[in-house]
Write a protein that holds these residues in place. Structure first.
Motif: not given
Length: 371
Positions: A159-163, A240-241, A264-266, A270-273
């Motif tokens: 529950n946060k903004i990741i990207c 990314f969205q 580099v910030k993989k 991945f968390q966003s997906i």
């Protein structure tokens, strides 16, 4: 108005009722033992996409009910107990009133703690040996959102903004100037994506290695443009969205392409997906066969929250279908379906089978109802 708010809050909860038959003290118990005959029990509360494991701890003075996690912020627990003189529970020695306890958080733990004095009758009966049977009735009133949209809870890790999402007008954002002014063309089977070498050199581990070997202004890529373009945009802007509509084939290809370019910030992408998949899963709640494909993706890419949600829905809705295709002698790599989902080496798969089994059997002992 206050009563109406209370009614609405109650209707937004699921009630899990557990009847704990506590063994009375044994006559052989050592009175001088360090522990005063403490009792422990595990309770499973599972519904829809969420399974929770609670630890009950009965001491001489209190009953503690603990959940290790941050999902519960406004739960209620109603506790009562009955004491019987006989093993058939026909002669009642004492029946307590119901006490309602509000949860307290302790370092990402949720704890229900009986008030002082509430367990005194039980404590005295256990000491005198007058009790033959002890029954503690525990009713956990938990918010429905825990079991339908757990990722919307305030303390949930997703529950946060990741990207950052794409800006409304890309042309006015300098991070997207490469779309019109680039020095590298990434050739996909179905189109071309522009890029800047200098940016990819620091944002993609794969491209950094590639540029050491090639000075060409074109790079031929086997992945299709629908997954390459959002990745290249991410590598340039960290925006990314996921699209509003997509299927698992797209997700599969997107994750493979992400592994290929190796940002580099993989972790962030991945968390966003992962976050998007969790939301899509509860909105669609697929049937059993598609769920196996969801599980394959969750296992292959280590999406543990999604994997736990899938295990919960299998336990609650598809358990018998699950054991039909995965009997105990088919939970290994000689089973083709097992290999498709878990691969040849998946140490976590044992946890999957154990989780589904323990959730199903544990849930049989817990009654689920709605106010």
């Amino acid at each position: 108005m206050t009563e109406q708010k209370a009614d609405n809050a109650l209707m937004d909860k699921i009630i899990f009722t557990y009847r704990w038959n506590v063994p009375p003290p044994s006559p052989d118990d050592d009175d001088d033992a360090d522990e005063d005959d403490d009792k422990m029990e595990t309770v499973i509360t599972s519904y829809n996409v969420t399974t929770m494991k609670w630890q009950l701890h009965l001491t001489d003075d209190h009953l503690n009910i603990r959940y290790q996690g941050s999902l519960v912020t406004d739960g209620i627990c109603n506790i009562s107990y009955k004491l019987f003189c006989d093993n058939n529970m026909e002669i009642e020695l004492y029946s307590s009133p119901i006490t309602s306890v509000v949860s307290t958080g302790q370092h990402f733990n949720t704890v229900f703690f009986t008030p002082d004095g509430f367990m005194d009758e039980l404590k005295d009966a256990r000491k005198t040996g007058a009790v033959a049977k002890i029954v503690i009735i525990i009713a956990l009133l938990l918010p429905t959102k825990i079991f339908f949209r757990p990722f919307d809870l305030p303390l949930h890790p997703l529950n946060k903004i990741i990207c950052e999402e794409y800006p409304i007008d890309l042309e006015k954002d300098f991070r997207f100037e490469f779309l019109n002014d680039s020095d590298l063309s990434i050739k996909c089977p179905d189109g071309t994506v522009p890029a800047l070498k200098m940016v990819l050199n620091v944002s993609s581990k794969f491209m950094k290695k590639h540029f050491k070997e090639s000075k060409e202004n074109e790079f031929v890529c086997e992945h299709k443009i629908d997954v390459v373009k959002p990745l290249i945009i991410y590598l340039h802007s960290l925006c990314f969205q996921m699209s509003k509509t997509y299927d698992l084939d797209f997700v599969d290809r997107l994750l493979k392409a992400a592994d290929f370019f190796d940002p580099v910030k993989k972790r962030q992408i991945f968390q966003s997906i992962h976050q998007s998949l969790c939301r899509k899963f509860v909105e669609e709640l697929p049937d059993f066969e598609p769920i196996l494909q969801w599980l394959r993706i969750a296992e292959h890419y280590g999406f543990r929250i999604l994997s736990n949600m899938i295990c919960a829905i299998i336990s609650n809705k598809f358990y018998f279908k699950w054991v039909e295709i995965f009997p105990e002698n088919a939970r290994n790599t000689s089973n083709q379906l097992f290999r498709e989902i878990f691969g040849f080496e998946s140490p976590y798969c044992t946890h999957i089978f154990e989780s589904i089994e323990s959730t199903f059997t544990g849930s049989l002992l817990t009654n689920v109802s709605f106010p």
